[in-house]
Scaffold this motif. Structure first.
Motif, short mmCIF file in Angstrom:
data_model
loop_
_atom_site.label_atom_id
_atom_site.label_comp_id
_atom_site.label_asym_id
_atom_site.label_seq_id
_atom_site.Cartn_x
_atom_site.Cartn_y
_atom_site.Cartn_z
N THR A 125 0.82 -0.98 0.05
CA THR A 125 0.31 -0.10 -0.28
C THR A 125 0.71 1.16 -0.36
N ASP A 126 2.01 1.04 0.97
CA ASP A 126 2.89 2.41 0.55
C ASP A 126 3.39 3.10 -0.68
N ASN A 127 3.72 1.70 -1.49
CA ASN A 127 4.53 1.63 -2.33
C ASN A 127 3.09 2.43 -3.97
N ILE A 128 2.04 1.70 -3.16
CA ILE A 128 0.71 2.49 -4.37
C ILE A 128 0.40 3.57 -3.82
N ARG A 129 0.73 5.12 -2.46
CA ARG A 129 0.99 5.67 -2.32
C ARG A 129 1.42 5.93 -2.83
N ASN A 130 2.93 6.30 -2.98
CA ASN A 130 3.81 6.63 -3.61
C ASN A 130 3.58 7.09 -5.29
N VAL A 131 3.05 6.37 -6.38
CA VAL A 131 2.74 6.09 -7.63
C VAL A 131 1.25 7.05 -7.64
N VAL A 132 0.90 7.07 -6.84
CA VAL A 132 -0.52 7.94 -6.73
C VAL A 132 -0.54 9.10 -6.58
N GLN A 133 1.03 9.62 -5.75
CA GLN A 133 1.81 11.32 -5.88
C GLN A 133 2.44 11.40 -7.06
N ARG A 134 3.20 10.08 -7.52
CA ARG A 134 4.21 10.19 -8.66
C ARG A 134 3.14 10.73 -10.02
N TYR A 135 1.97 10.19 -9.74
CA TYR A 135 1.08 9.74 -11.50
C TYR A 135 0.26 10.87 -11.43
N GLY A 136 -0.13 12.05 -9.66
CA GLY A 136 -0.60 12.38 -9.75
C GLY A 136 -2.21 12.53 -9.90
N LEU A 137 -2.56 11.26 -9.06
CA LEU A 137 -4.32 10.83 -9.38
C LEU A 137 -4.34 11.80 -8.16
N GLU A 138 -5.70 11.94 -8.60
CA GLU A 138 -6.46 12.82 -7.61
C GLU A 138 -8.19 11.72 -7.47
N HIS A 139 -8.12 10.83 -7.56
CA HIS A 139 -9.20 9.89 -7.84
C HIS A 139 -9.06 9.36 -5.95
N ALA A 140 -10.38 8.27 -5.74
CA ALA A 140 -9.61 6.90 -5.00
C ALA A 140 -9.07 5.82 -5.55
N VAL A 141 -8.22 5.13 -5.18
CA VAL A 141 -7.78 4.42 -5.18
C VAL A 141 -7.01 3.15 -3.95
N ILE A 142 -8.21 1.98 -4.51
CA ILE A 142 -8.17 0.33 -3.68
C ILE A 142 -6.90 -0.67 -4.21
N ASN A 143 -6.15 -0.85 -2.93
CA ASN A 143 -5.34 -1.62 -3.21
C ASN A 143 -5.81 -3.08 -3.25
N ASP A 144 -6.07 -3.89 -4.43
CA ASP A 144 -6.60 -4.67 -4.72
C ASP A 144 -5.73 -6.61 -4.45
N LYS A 145 -5.04 -6.06 -3.66
CA LYS A 145 -3.83 -7.26 -3.97
C LYS A 145 -4.49 -8.33 -4.31
N ASP A 146 -5.49 -8.80 -3.64
CA ASP A 146 -6.09 -10.17 -3.54
C ASP A 146 -6.50 -10.75 -4.66
N PHE A 147 -7.19 -9.60 -5.60
CA PHE A 147 -7.67 -9.73 -7.28
C PHE A 147 -9.50 -9.92 -6.44
N ALA A 148 -9.56 -9.70 -5.40
CA ALA A 148 -11.36 -9.74 -5.06
C ALA A 148 -11.90 -9.09 -6.43
N VAL A 149 -11.62 -7.74 -6.25
CA VAL A 149 -12.76 -7.06 -6.55
C VAL A 149 -12.33 -6.77 -8.48
N TRP A 150 -10.58 -7.31 -8.57
CA TRP A 150 -10.91 -8.16 -10.24
C TRP A 150 -11.52 -9.44 -10.42
N ASN A 151 -11.93 -9.70 -9.96
CA ASN A 151 -12.63 -11.62 -9.66
C ASN A 151 -14.11 -11.15 -9.56
N SER A 152 -14.06 -10.17 -8.83
CA SER A 152 -15.92 -9.97 -8.93
C SER A 152 -16.36 -9.67 -10.13
N TRP A 153 -15.63 -8.97 -10.96
CA TRP A 153 -15.85 -8.68 -12.40
C TRP A 153 -15.74 -9.02 -13.55
N GLY A 154 -14.69 -9.62 -13.48
CA GLY A 154 -14.14 -10.65 -14.74
C GLY A 154 -12.84 -10.41 -15.16
#
Length: 670
Positions: A125-154
């Protein structure tokens, strides 16, 4: 979990790979809007979905928001889910489309990034926080590291986009780039339909952005460095500029680019870049891979003038050869100059390109533009996001980041071969020394070479490794878990760029926001302290943080300006980098007591600055720059810059007065 029947045709366009199969996309890269289509199943009555979208599982880490969101929270909004992983160049290509949609539908659309990590390091999660700042993202981001959201959408590939209508139903899902053109008409239709029915809610969603609490640093996510004959240039990627620094003293000698994001040519103070990375020097010219602009820029080191020499500014697809200024590049990540040829790691098309600086012709040299691991003839070899280059004779080494390997192109035989790392698919990554395909790396980005020793920035393992190119074996040299430490047992945090000069290996230690120096003879690591960086290109109008202080009364004559700050635990004001107080705006009632009174370098907090007050009324403007560093690591510094507006009423001379400037919030630590 159940899979949704997609109402958008599922088209894999420029997707990096599939975590379930370990295979790679073979349908091309880049913006393929002209060669593939995405079709909405539209009945003529409604754009809306007919299946309830799966809600977000509990217990996930959320970034850019201080609370987990639910679909109920987002009722009345069109919701776009962006499935991504941060090392994937195709996912990076989607970001401008998302930003454009957010600008066009600020109150109707909510974008949520679903970060489903490919690499182990990307799941932190801390690495993703860094990337969110690095890429200038201004929307919410989920750490879906176990692919729970990914799998629910196929979902099947990175990047993938899904849409949810304002009543929480799934509209559809698609994979690939070209997101804006594919989904904007659908978003417009949803907005119109649900606005007409009174079900659209334009109440703004309040987020807590990581960038809002991030400290100001001398460097921001530096990506690459180049050192030549005792001179050092740094891609200050997060600040959209290039710095020239004296590597011996740390003095900043020049800054190229205003710091604003853009693609303007011109003088040093007017030119703009967008997340520059690779650098190369040829005489009095510094070449720059202007990564997010898809351009190659040239800086005249004598005049400071910046010009564009290759690329159109558009993300190029399909790959083509032609005049440099009319041929499109795609996310050039690194560059290397030799004998009139500029080699370009064109990461976005999974190729290495060349620019003949004499003829001005630009085009692919290595790679078919299919993402993969196949070696062979230059034109048929498959590369996977090459991001670092090094040349030894006729051997062009490249860090093939998405295959987690180091490969080589023989410029004589025009064939490629594996040096070390995986070569079966894009999922052979890890951290193991060894020979050939027995070795494992994790998304390496940087290379430097000396004789038969190839230095590797094994980025996601936060290590510097050495390859013996004679026997194609790799050995871990410096670094361990991510962190910061100097000495003979140093720590790094996602180092991205390397350059070797006079037995010093310069490292762009990206997530530590520093440049590290490694003596290759002693293996001792130090951190470069930058000095004078704050003096370059001050804005014509102050556009930083302003604190308005309540009106104060004082007596004319000698007085004190008191700076009341709360430093983070374990920090102190740096004793070398210049902190200062400047009286701005030509105030008629206050001045510094002497030419040196405003120098607060190394001061103790609270600080006492001698001033002189003159009878009268007016608004005093104090610009305070405080450079503070960890007490146990004075090279790791942060910058706090603020303007105080102080309405003053100064009476006749009397007892000495104090003007107090209180920084009410504690300063952030690094």
């Amino acid at each position: 979990m159940r899979r949704l029947v997609p109402l958008l045709a599922l088209v894999v366009v420029a997707a990096a790979c599939s975590p379930s199969s370990g295979g790679t996309s073979t349908t091309g890269d880049g913006d393929d809007a002209d060669t593939t289509t995405t079709t909405l199943v539209y009945t003529g009555e409604s754009y809306a979905g007919s299946v309830d979208a799966p809600d977000f599982p509990e217990g996930l880490d959320w970034i850019n928001t201080d609370t987990a969101l639910t679909l109920e929270d987002l009722r009345g909004k069109v919701v776009l889910l962006d499935f991504w992983t941060y090392g994937c160049v195709n996912c990076i290509h989607v970001i401008p489309d998302l930003q454009r949609l957010e600008e066009e539908y600020p109150d109707e659309l909510v974008v949520i990034g679903v970060h489903s990590a490919k690499f182990t390091n990307e799941g932190n999660t801390d690495n993703i926080r860094n990337v969110v700042q690095r890429y200038g993202l201004e929307h919410a981001v989920i750490n879906d590291k176990d692919f729970a959201v990914w799998n629910s959408w196929g979902a099947q590939a990175w990047p993938t986009t899904a849409l949810i209508d304002p009543v929480g139903r799934a509209v559809g899902i698609r994979a690939g780039e070209g997101v804006y053109d594919a989904v904007e008409p659908i978003i417009a239709g949803l907005v119109a339909e649900f606005d007409a029915s009174g079900q659209l809610d334009r109440t703004p969603i309040t987020l807590a952005l990581e960038a809002d609490t991030a400290p100001n640093r001398p460097l921001s996510y530096p990506g690459k460095v180049v050192a030549v004959d005792g001179r050092l240039w740094i891609a200050d990627t997060g600040h959209n500029r290039i710095l020239e620094v004296d590597p011996t003293t740390g003095d900043v000698l020049a800054a190229y680019g205003s710091g604003a994001q853009g693609d303007a040519d011109g003088p040093t103070t007017e030119a703009t870049f967008n997340a520059p990375q690779g650098l190369a020097v040829a005489g009095a010219v510094l070449y720059v891979a202007d990564t997010n602009n898809h351009l190659i820029r040239a800086i005249d080191l004598e005049t400071g003038k910046v010009s564009t020499i290759a690329g159109t500014g558009a993300q190029g697809w399909p790959p083509a050869t032609g005049p440099a200024e009319s041929t499109a590049l795609s996310t050039p990540w690194d560059i290397l100059f030799s004998d009139g040829i500029l080699y370009i790691a064109n990461a976005g098309t999974h190729q290495i390109w060349v620019l003949n600086t004499s003829t001005g012709i630009l085009g692919p040299l290595i790679g078919s533009a299919l993402e993969g691991t196949a070696n062979g003839a230059f034109e048929s070899a498959e590369l996977a996001q090459p991001s670092g280059l090094a040349l030894a004779g006729d051997q062009l080494f490249f860090a093939d980041s998405e295959s987690s390997s180091i490969r080589v192109g023989d410029l004589t035989s025009s064939t490629t071969a594996l040096v070390v790392g995986g070569d079966a698919n894009l999922f052979e990554f890890g951290d193991a020394d060894g020979t050939g395909n027995e070795a494992r790396l994790q998304h390496p980005l940087g290379l430097a070479v000396s004789g038969t020793t190839l230095y590797v920035a094994d980025t996601y393992n936060s290590k510097i490794k050495r390859v013996d190119t004679a026997n194609e074996s790799i050995t871990s040299w410096l670094g361990d878990e991510s962190g910061w430490a100097d000495g003979t047992s140093p720590l790094f945090d996602e180092p991205g760029g390397l350059s070797l000069d006079n037995d010093i290996l310069y490292v762009a230690d990206t997530n530590n926001h520093t440049i590290r120096l490694i003596d290759v003879n002693t293996s001792v690591t130090t951190t470069l302290v930058l000095k004078g960086i704050e003096t370059f290109d001050p804005p014509a109008e102050y556009n930083g943080e302003v604190i308005v202080v309540p009106s104060q009364t004082a007596n004319a004559g000698q007085a004190s300006l008191i700076l009341e700050y709360e430093l983070p635990d374990g920090y102190k004001v740096n004793e070398d980098a210049p902190s200062s107080v400047v009286v701005a705006g030509g105030s008629s009632v206050v001045a510094l007591a002497s030419d040196t009174a405003g120098d607060i370098t190394g001061t103790k907090i609270p600080a006492n600055v001698p001033i002189v007050l003159t009878e009268g009324t007016g608004t005093a403007l104090f610009d305070v720059t405080l450079i503070y560093c960890r007490a146990d690591a004075t090279s790791l510094c942060l910058i706090d810059q603020v303007r105080y507006e102080v309405p003053l009423s100064v009476g006749p001379e009397g007892a000495s007065s104090q003007i107090i400037l209180n920084r009410s919030e504690p300063l952030p630590g690094g």
